[in-house]
Design a protein around this motif. Sequence first.
Motif, PDB file in Angstrom:
ATOM      1  N   GLN A  67       0.823  -1.216   0.000  1.00 23.05           N
ATOM      2  CA  GLN A  67       0.000   0.000   0.000  1.00 23.05           C
ATOM      3  C   GLN A  67       0.858   1.268   0.000  1.00 23.05           C
ATOM      4  N   PHE A  68       2.027   1.205   0.607  1.00 15.92           N
ATOM      5  CA  PHE A  68       2.899   2.380   0.644  1.00 15.92           C
ATOM      6  C   PHE A  68       3.548   2.655  -0.715  1.00 15.92           C
ATOM      7  N   MET A  69       3.547   1.660  -1.569  1.00  9.59           N
ATOM      8  CA  MET A  69       4.096   1.834  -2.907  1.00  9.59           C
ATOM      9  C   MET A  69       3.046   2.358  -3.881  1.00  9.59           C
ATOM     10  N   VAL A  70       1.789   1.992  -3.683  1.00  3.09           N
ATOM     11  CA  VAL A  70       0.764   2.317  -4.678  1.00  3.09           C
ATOM     12  C   VAL A  70      -0.082   3.534  -4.317  1.00  3.09           C
ATOM     13  N   TYR A  74       0.545   8.403   0.988  1.00  4.56           N
ATOM     14  CA  TYR A  74       1.504   7.937   1.990  1.00  4.56           C
ATOM     15  C   TYR A  74       2.869   8.593   1.770  1.00  4.56           C
ATOM     16  N   HIS A  75       3.206   8.871   0.523  1.00  5.55           N
ATOM     17  CA  HIS A  75       4.486   9.527   0.237  1.00  5.55           C
ATOM     18  C   HIS A  75       4.489  10.931   0.823  1.00  5.55           C
ATOM     19  N   VAL A  76       3.362  11.638   0.685  1.00  4.20           N
ATOM     20  CA  VAL A  76       3.256  12.982   1.242  1.00  4.20           C
ATOM     21  C   VAL A  76       3.393  12.915   2.758  1.00  4.20           C
ATOM     22  N   GLY A 155      -0.360  -6.396  -9.427  1.00  2.00           N
ATOM     23  CA  GLY A 155      -1.260  -5.481 -10.116  1.00  2.00           C
ATOM     24  C   GLY A 155      -2.641  -5.476  -9.499  1.00  2.00           C
ATOM     25  N   ILE A 156      -3.206  -6.654  -9.287  1.00  2.00           N
ATOM     26  CA  ILE A 156      -4.551  -6.744  -8.704  1.00  2.00           C
ATOM     27  C   ILE A 156      -4.538  -6.246  -7.258  1.00  2.00           C
ATOM     28  N   MET A 157      -3.543  -6.655  -6.490  1.00  2.00           N
ATOM     29  CA  MET A 157      -3.445  -6.211  -5.096  1.00  2.00           C
ATOM     30  C   MET A 157      -3.309  -4.692  -5.023  1.00  2.00           C
ATOM     31  N   GLY A 158      -2.444  -4.116  -5.864  1.00  2.00           N
ATOM     32  CA  GLY A 158      -2.265  -2.665  -5.883  1.00  2.00           C
ATOM     33  C   GLY A 158      -3.545  -1.940  -6.226  1.00  2.00           C
TER      34      GLY A 158
END
Length: 165
Positions: A67-70, A74-76, A155-158
């Motif tokens: 989740q932190f990648m997609v 979270y980046h902000v 892909g599906i999880m993201g």
Amino acid sequence: MNVNFLAVIIASLIPMALGFVWYNPKVFGKVWQQECALSDEKLKQANMLLIFGLSFVFSLLFSFALQFMVIHQYHVASAFFGLPITDGSTPEGTLYKSVMDLVGTSYRTFKHGAFHGTIGGFMIALPIMATNAMFERKSFKYVAINAGYWIVCMGIMGGILSAMM
């Protein structure tokens, strides 16, 4: 930002659901079994409860990290890590609120999360699996089946994680 644990749990089920289809003997299962040099007898000796139980635990860990990648928000939030952002009267809190109001829920769609998950599959899962496979003297088919599975899974999880958060 809060974590949507329901989304993490649902995304964690994807590797099992997709694996049921992907590794089915009518899809890639027989070829995968041959490339792994696994006999039917050897497969029947496995403790499937332990394998599926641990697989789900690993999927939970993976889904939580993915989740932190997609999700861009979270980046902000991570850029403000350690700063007093919950207090709107501080300069940091005011700036954080302004940025998050501006960003809002931008790019929080299944399509965008699936894009980032798929890119992660190609750029993270594939190189790791291919490197291991080369040292294990595994075939291209082995890499294609297993890395393909994880690219599709990610892909599906993201997509799920991005759309539901």
